[in-house]
Design a protein around this motif. Sequence first.
Motif, mmCIF file in Angstrom:
data_model
loop_
_atom_site.group_PDB
_atom_site.id
_atom_site.type_symbol
_atom_site.label_atom_id
_atom_site.label_comp_id
_atom_site.label_asym_id
_atom_site.label_seq_id
_atom_site.Cartn_x
_atom_site.Cartn_y
_atom_site.Cartn_z
ATOM 1 N N VAL A 14 0.770 -1.356 0.193
ATOM 2 C CA VAL A 14 0.033 -0.038 0.095
ATOM 3 C C VAL A 14 0.815 1.222 -0.047
ATOM 4 O O VAL A 14 0.803 2.155 -0.623
ATOM 5 N N LEU A 15 1.794 1.271 0.668
ATOM 6 C CA LEU A 15 2.921 2.374 0.965
ATOM 7 C C LEU A 15 3.646 2.600 -0.601
ATOM 8 O O LEU A 15 3.665 3.689 -0.885
ATOM 9 N N ASP A 16 3.942 1.561 -1.206
ATOM 10 C CA ASP A 16 4.540 1.671 -2.487
ATOM 11 C C ASP A 16 3.424 2.380 -3.572
ATOM 12 O O ASP A 16 3.684 3.003 -4.355
ATOM 13 N N LEU A 17 2.407 1.729 -3.567
ATOM 14 C CA LEU A 17 1.254 2.420 -4.575
ATOM 15 C C LEU A 17 1.093 3.834 -3.982
ATOM 16 O O LEU A 17 1.035 4.684 -5.198
ATOM 17 N N VAL A 18 0.849 4.201 -2.822
ATOM 18 C CA VAL A 18 0.800 5.680 -2.500
ATOM 19 C C VAL A 18 1.997 6.566 -2.722
ATOM 20 O O VAL A 18 1.903 7.386 -3.389
ATOM 21 N N ALA A 19 3.052 5.916 -2.625
ATOM 22 C CA ALA A 19 4.274 6.617 -2.993
ATOM 23 C C ALA A 19 4.500 6.592 -4.574
ATOM 24 O O ALA A 19 5.220 7.735 -5.040
ATOM 25 N N GLY A 20 4.005 5.864 -5.176
ATOM 26 C CA GLY A 20 4.333 6.027 -6.750
ATOM 27 C C GLY A 20 3.381 7.077 -7.255
ATOM 28 O O GLY A 20 3.517 7.674 -8.426
ATOM 29 N N ASN A 21 2.444 7.504 -6.294
ATOM 30 C CA ASN A 21 1.627 8.892 -6.893
ATOM 31 C C ASN A 21 2.213 10.245 -6.151
ATOM 32 O O ASN A 21 1.704 11.117 -6.579
ATOM 33 N N ALA A 22 3.362 10.054 -5.562
ATOM 34 C CA ALA A 22 3.999 11.199 -5.179
ATOM 35 C C ALA A 22 4.590 12.175 -6.098
ATOM 36 O O ALA A 22 4.945 11.553 -6.996
ATOM 37 N N GLY A 23 4.693 13.431 -5.795
ATOM 38 C CA GLY A 23 5.052 14.357 -6.820
ATOM 39 C C GLY A 23 6.515 14.562 -6.920
ATOM 40 O O GLY A 23 7.028 14.875 -7.927
ATOM 41 N N THR A 24 7.276 14.094 -5.841
ATOM 42 C CA THR A 24 8.851 14.102 -5.975
ATOM 43 C C THR A 24 9.387 12.858 -5.262
ATOM 44 O O THR A 24 8.689 12.162 -4.691
ATOM 45 N N ALA A 25 10.443 12.594 -5.631
ATOM 46 C CA ALA A 25 11.240 11.551 -4.816
ATOM 47 C C ALA A 25 11.292 11.693 -3.433
ATOM 48 O O ALA A 25 11.258 10.643 -2.751
ATOM 49 N N ALA A 26 11.457 12.915 -3.005
ATOM 50 C CA ALA A 26 11.528 13.035 -1.616
ATOM 51 C C ALA A 26 10.074 12.767 -0.936
ATOM 52 O O ALA A 26 10.158 12.015 0.072
ATOM 53 N N GLY A 27 9.080 13.137 -1.639
ATOM 54 C CA GLY A 27 7.708 12.727 -1.120
ATOM 55 C C GLY A 27 7.449 11.245 -0.985
ATOM 56 O O GLY A 27 7.013 10.696 0.039
ATOM 57 N N ALA A 28 7.960 10.545 -2.216
ATOM 58 C CA ALA A 28 7.681 9.110 -2.143
ATOM 59 C C ALA A 28 8.459 8.198 -1.106
ATOM 60 O O ALA A 28 8.138 7.466 -0.347
ATOM 61 N N ALA A 29 9.817 8.721 -0.890
ATOM 62 C CA ALA A 29 10.585 8.313 0.149
ATOM 63 C C ALA A 29 9.885 8.458 1.790
ATOM 64 O O ALA A 29 10.067 7.640 2.380
ATOM 65 N N ARG A 30 9.311 9.715 1.742
ATOM 66 C CA ARG A 30 8.693 10.145 3.171
ATOM 67 C C ARG A 30 7.376 8.863 3.191
ATOM 68 O O ARG A 30 7.176 8.524 4.442
ATOM 69 N N VAL A 31 6.862 8.882 2.140
ATOM 70 C CA VAL A 31 5.782 7.926 2.191
ATOM 71 C C VAL A 31 6.135 6.398 2.686
ATOM 72 O O VAL A 31 5.467 5.745 3.650
ATOM 73 N N ARG A 32 7.088 5.999 1.920
ATOM 74 C CA ARG A 32 7.667 4.621 2.329
ATOM 75 C C ARG A 32 8.167 4.549 3.555
ATOM 76 O O ARG A 32 8.192 3.385 4.170
ATOM 77 N N GLY A 33 8.615 5.665 4.344
ATOM 78 C CA GLY A 33 9.091 5.417 5.575
ATOM 79 C C GLY A 33 7.867 5.609 6.627
ATOM 80 O O GLY A 33 8.013 5.633 8.009
ATOM 81 N N LEU A 34 6.742 5.658 6.264
ATOM 82 C CA LEU A 34 5.664 5.868 7.266
ATOM 83 C C LEU A 34 5.328 4.694 7.985
ATOM 84 O O LEU A 34 5.443 3.394 7.329
ATOM 85 N N LYS A 35 5.253 4.707 9.282
ATOM 86 C CA LYS A 35 4.774 3.526 10.117
ATOM 87 C C LYS A 35 3.531 3.623 10.630
ATOM 88 O O LYS A 35 2.934 4.742 10.940
ATOM 89 N N PRO A 36 2.725 2.455 10.951
ATOM 90 C CA PRO A 36 1.387 2.701 11.633
ATOM 91 C C PRO A 36 1.570 3.119 12.931
ATOM 92 O O PRO A 36 2.379 3.205 13.671
ATOM 93 N N TRP A 37 0.288 3.861 13.365
ATOM 94 C CA TRP A 37 0.166 4.712 14.452
ATOM 95 C C TRP A 37 -0.463 3.764 15.655
ATOM 96 O O TRP A 37 -1.312 3.132 15.425
ATOM 97 N N GLU A 38 0.460 3.259 16.678
ATOM 98 C CA GLU A 38 -0.055 2.246 17.424
ATOM 99 C C GLU A 38 -0.939 2.777 18.765
ATOM 100 O O GLU A 38 -1.395 1.947 19.360
ATOM 101 N N HIS A 39 -0.851 3.976 18.849
ATOM 102 C CA HIS A 39 -1.748 4.581 20.064
ATOM 103 C C HIS A 39 -2.992 4.872 19.665
ATOM 104 O O HIS A 39 -3.584 5.518 20.590
ATOM 105 N N TRP A 40 -3.479 4.599 18.669
ATOM 106 C CA TRP A 40 -5.030 5.021 18.493
ATOM 107 C C TRP A 40 -5.855 4.172 19.296
ATOM 108 O O TRP A 40 -7.220 4.613 19.738
#
Length: 71
Positions: A14-40
Motif C-alpha cells: 500500500v505504501l508503494d502504491l501511494v508513494a508511486g503517486n507522490a510528486g517528488t522522489a523526496a515525497g515518495a521516500a517519506r511515504v515509504r518511511g511511514l509506520k502505523p500509529w500504534e496509540h490509536w
Amino acid sequence: MNPHALEVLEFARVLDLVAGNAGTAAGAARVRGLKPWEHWVTYVGAGTLLPRLRVLLDEFAFAPLRQVLAP
C-alpha cells in the motif's frame, strides 16, 4: 502492530502504491518511511475519538442525504 499483521494487510505494498503517486522522489521516500500509529487504541478506549468521528459523519457524510430527505 506486529510484523505479521502488516504482512497480512500488505502495508508495504500500500505504501508503494501511494508513494508511486507522490510528486517528488523526496515525497515518495517519506511515504515509504511511514509506520502505523500504534496509540490509536488509547483514543478509542478513552472515548474521545468516536464522538468526533460521529460528528464528522453527521456533518459531512450525511449532509446530501439530509437534503434529499428534508420535507
